[in-house]
Scaffold this active site. Structure first.
Site, PDB file in Angstrom:
ATOM      1  N   ASP A 180      -2.837   8.190   0.863  1.00  0.00           N
ATOM      2  CA  ASP A 180      -3.405   7.364  -0.190  1.00  0.00           C
ATOM      3  C   ASP A 180      -3.949   8.269  -1.294  1.00  0.00           C
ATOM      4  OD1 ASP A 180      -5.466   8.386   1.311  1.00  0.00           O
ATOM      5  OD2 ASP A 180      -6.691   6.575   1.252  1.00  0.00           O
TER       6      ASP A 180
ATOM      7  N   ASP B 145      -6.900   9.602  -3.610  1.00  0.00           N
ATOM      8  CA  ASP B 145      -8.361   9.717  -3.598  1.00  0.00           C
ATOM      9  C   ASP B 145      -8.893   9.621  -5.022  1.00  0.00           C
ATOM     10  OD1 ASP B 145      -8.575  10.329  -0.738  1.00  0.00           O
ATOM     11  OD2 ASP B 145      -7.609  12.218  -1.261  1.00  0.00           O
TER      12      ASP B 145
END
EC number: 2.7.7.19
Length: 479
Positions: A202, A204
């Site tokens: 993912d 950040d």
């Protein structure tokens, strides 16, 4: 007894607004509890649901095209949520519905709806870095730090990842370009923009409107997938929120920071996206290696860390002209630990105007001592450093949130000593102070080192507080 308010004694306009919203005449209790929400209720009532449905459909087409759901299903879910109050009689739940609907009607278009219109041209700003030249050096540095002994009996928390992460990443790439004044990224994706060989999960992010963004995104996912989406707040991670689905699968998380903190974070501009300066990220990585859990991660997947480390080393070599010749001078700076009081004293006089740094391992103790000093010039950089800094009478006072590794009884391990030095350098970068000579010595002090076993380590500071959450399906907000 008649529970309905007396029409003759209540302001007719307010009553009508609440009645229209609820789809029924409010009870006396509902009226008096909701009348202060009249302005928000009005905004919700006049909100153009058709335009909103169109925006969500466009977001679905652009970022969630592989999700099997029809346009009519999306519309039904949206209209159902915007009429949910008509079937709700609990005052607490009504307040939650009003609050979340208010966020959608006042912010969604500017935050996520805007992603559906034509984007500005991407300004290509990539530099060609020779990361390969740093891979052997990075491997040597990391190998000397690969000293954690994995306890196979230790039960590790599973981090289940949602299948929607790839969709959200696609959305986030566009979001970072459109909102690059309020949202920046760090971590693997930011390094991927420099070195396409980096693997990332993912994305950040740090942003100044985290809660609003995550609520809008949670509803977008809910309307597209039909899943119950939950936002959680973790007490020991400052200003941190995460979105998970109903099966506790991680979708995205975010740290919220103030605008004045955002303004001082060192950053660089790549393809219309601001990323945290890789020099700053490298210092954070060195600091985090003082955390025993991070060393355990290193032992499990050294190649992942090697790719990141090599990328950041090449960046600092190219940007700051760092020469890797092994000359470390006074690095790492001398560190002495007081295990009883949980304070590490770092001798800084060889590099900075302040003669020493007192790194507290308990944040509450530091806060108390700062009050006793009667000093009001401390700098709080929130989750960027997870710490407050104060310089008073030529002494730096700060909080160090990681474990301290010991190589022998009462002796700070060189990994933690470097972590403390990096922590001080983060402050120097954030305050535009001098750091380049110190950075050069710090990085050179990581070269040609033998492995030193860990004798023991201190425990991390225990953070009080409770978990908070927003459950959209159950109309509950607990913070």
């Amino acid at each position: 007894m008649n529970r309905n308010p007396d029409h003759n004694t209540l302001p007719n306009i307010t009553l009508k607004i609440i009645e229209t919203y609820l789809g029924r005449l409010p009870s006396v209790n509902e009226y008096y509890m909701l009348k202060l929400q009249t302005r928000n209720i009005q905004k919700i009532t006049v909100f153009n649901k058709d335009i909103f449905v169109s925006l969500v459909k466009k977001n679905k087409k652009r970022f969630f095209s592989d999700v099997d759901t029809s346009a009519s299903e999306i519309k039904d879910r949206i209209l159902s949520y915007f009429s949910k109050q008509t079937q709700t009689y609990n005052i607490g739940k009504l307040f939650t519905i009003i609050e979340l609907q208010s966020v959608l009607v006042t912010t969604y278009t500017d935050i996520l709806g805007v992603l559906t219109i034509k984007a500005p041209n991407v300004i290509s700003s990539k530099i060609s870095y020779n990361v390969t030249s740093m891979e052997e050096l990075a491997r040597d540095m990391l190998n000397s730090m690969n000293v954690a002994v994995i306890d196979k009996a230790k039960v590790m928390g599973r981090h289940n990842v949602s299948s929607l992460v790839k969709n959200v990443n696609k959305l986030m790439e566009e979001y970072l370009r459109r909102h690059n004044k309020s949202c920046i990224c760090y971590g693997s994706y930011s390094l991927y923009l420099i070195n396409p060989n980096i693997r990332y999960g993912d994305i950040d992010i740090l942003q100044t409107n985290s809660r609003t963004f995550l609520i809008d995104l949670a509803f977008l996912i809910k309307f597209i997938t039909g899943n119950n989406i939950i936002l959680s707040k973790i007490p020991y991670l400052r200003n941190y929120m995460v979105i998970k689905d109903e099966n506790d699968n991680h979708i995205i998380d975010s740290f919220n920071i103030r605008q004045d903190t955002m303004n001082v974070v060192p950053k660089i501009f790549i393809d219309n996206i601001y990323i945290v300066d890789p020099t700053f990220q490298l210092l954070n990585m060195i600091k985090m290696f003082s955390q025993i859990d991070r060393l355990e991660d290193l032992s499990k997947d050294p190649e992942k860390f090697n790719a990141r480390m090599a990328t950041m080393l090449e960046y600092v070599r190219y940007t700051h002209g760092i020469v890797f010749d092994g000359k470390r001078n006074n690095m790492p700076m001398k560190c002495i630990i007081d295990e009883n009081n949980r304070i590490v004293t770092v001798t800084t006089k060889d590099y900075f105007s302040f003669k020493k740094c007192l790194a507290y391992l308990d944040e509450n103790v530091l806060s108390s001592d700062i009050l006793d000093l009667n000093a009001d010039t401390s700098c709080d950089f929130e989750s960027v450093t997870n710490s407050v800094y104060l310089i008073h009478d030529n002494i730096m006072y700060t909080y160090f949130s990681n474990t301290i590794l010991l190589s022998d009884k009462g002796k700070v391990h060189e990994i933690s000593a470097r972590g403390l030095c990096a922590h001080i350098l983060l402050y120097q970068m954030l305050t535009s102070g001098e750091y380049k000579q110190c950075l050069s010595d710090l990085l050179n002090s990581m070269m040609n080192r033998d492995k030193i076993p860990i004798y023991s380590h201190t425990e991390r500071d225990k953070k009080p507080g409770r978990h908070g959450f927003i459950n959209i399906e159950k109309d509950i907000i607990v913070f």
